[in-house]
Write an enzyme that holds these catalytic residues in place. Structure first.
Site, PDB file in Angstrom:
ATOM      1  CE  LYS A  32      -3.606  -2.375   2.713  1.00  0.00           C
ATOM      2  NZ  LYS A  32      -4.261  -2.360   4.039  1.00  0.00           N
ATOM      3  CE1 TYR A  72      -8.918  -3.588   1.282  1.00  0.00           C
ATOM      4  CE2 TYR A  72      -8.425  -1.500   0.224  1.00  0.00           C
ATOM      5  CZ  TYR A  72      -8.005  -2.614   0.915  1.00  0.00           C
ATOM      6  OH  TYR A  72      -6.671  -2.769   1.250  1.00  0.00           O
ATOM      7  CG  ASN A 135      -2.887  -2.871   7.482  1.00  0.00           C
ATOM      8  OD1 ASN A 135      -2.915  -2.286   6.391  1.00  0.00           O
ATOM      9  ND2 ASN A 135      -3.838  -3.708   7.852  1.00  0.00           N
ATOM     10  CG  HIS A 138      -4.851  -6.470  -0.100  1.00  0.00           C
ATOM     11  ND1 HIS A 138      -6.036  -6.543   0.597  1.00  0.00           N
ATOM     12  CD2 HIS A 138      -4.953  -7.359  -1.122  1.00  0.00           C
ATOM     13  CE1 HIS A 138      -6.828  -7.429   0.005  1.00  0.00           C
ATOM     14  NE2 HIS A 138      -6.203  -7.932  -1.044  1.00  0.00           N
ATOM     15  CD  GLU A 149      -8.400  -9.409  -3.193  1.00  0.00           C
ATOM     16  OE1 GLU A 149      -9.155  -9.219  -2.223  1.00  0.00           O
ATOM     17  OE2 GLU A 149      -7.247  -9.848  -3.053  1.00  0.00           O
TER      18      GLU A 149
END
Ligand code: UDP
Ligand code: MG
Length: 172
Positions: A32, A72, A135, A138, A149
């Protein structure tokens, strides 16, 4: 009755399809924007490579908020969803498809828990980040979501099928 039978058959076929994927199971891994900014792309690639997984797709891009909303969409009802889509579209990401036996489940183990505070040392999140909203990475949570995805982030021709010469030394 017919519906139940059909759904049992569908589930059976899905499980068999997953099983037959064997060493060719694929997972979608994305560093990310916070991970990119902090220079963690190389560390993520290193861990997946050293584990024995095979890179079959990789791109560096700044994704639109619409793409993130789709990615998402299962979380659309959660309070953090708008902020999440904004954060992941706020800068470049490194999107990857990795292949190997149990790539989805093992990939999740390698990432650690969603909340870095619950992630063990040795995992990517356990070693390299602190806040749940930053975080850094993914990873797909099931073979079904990995398929979705990878299909969302990559065109079929952007995925590369290749034979790794290390394969016979990684699998028995
Ligand atoms: N997230 C957040 N707050 C929460 C839960 C999740 O900001 O309370 C973010 C976090 O970046 C997480 C992402 O939403 O990685 C997707 O949530 P999910 O539950 O799918 O976790 P993941 O599969 O990434 O571990
Ligand atoms: Mg998730």
């Amino acid at each position: 009755m017919v519906c139940t039978l059909l759904s049992v058959i569908a589930e059976f076929l899905r499980v068999m399809a997953d099983k037959s994927r064997g060493n060719a199971e694929r997972t979608f891994i994305m560093v990310k924007p916070d991970g990119v900014q902090r220079g963690i792309i190389g560390e993520v690639i290193k861990r997946f490579e050293l584990k024995g997984f095979k890179l079959v797709g990789m791109k560096f891009l700044q994704a639109s908020e619409d793409l993130l909303k789709e990615h998402y969409k299962d979380l659309a009802s959660r309070p953090f969803y708008p902020g999440l889509c904004k954060y992941v579209s706020s800068g470049p990401v490194c999107a990857m498809a990795w292949e190997g036996k149990n790539a989805v489940k093992t990939g999740r183990f390698m990432l650690g828990e969603t909340n870095p505070a619950d992630s063990r040392p040795g995992t990517i999140r356990g070693d390299l980040c602190i806040d749940i909203g930053r975080n850094i990475i993914h990873g797909s949570d099931s073979v079904e979501s990995a398929d979705k995805e990878i299909g969302l982030w990559f065109k079929p021709e952007e995925l590369v099928s290749w034979k790794s010469m290390a394969e016979s030394w990684i699998y028995e």
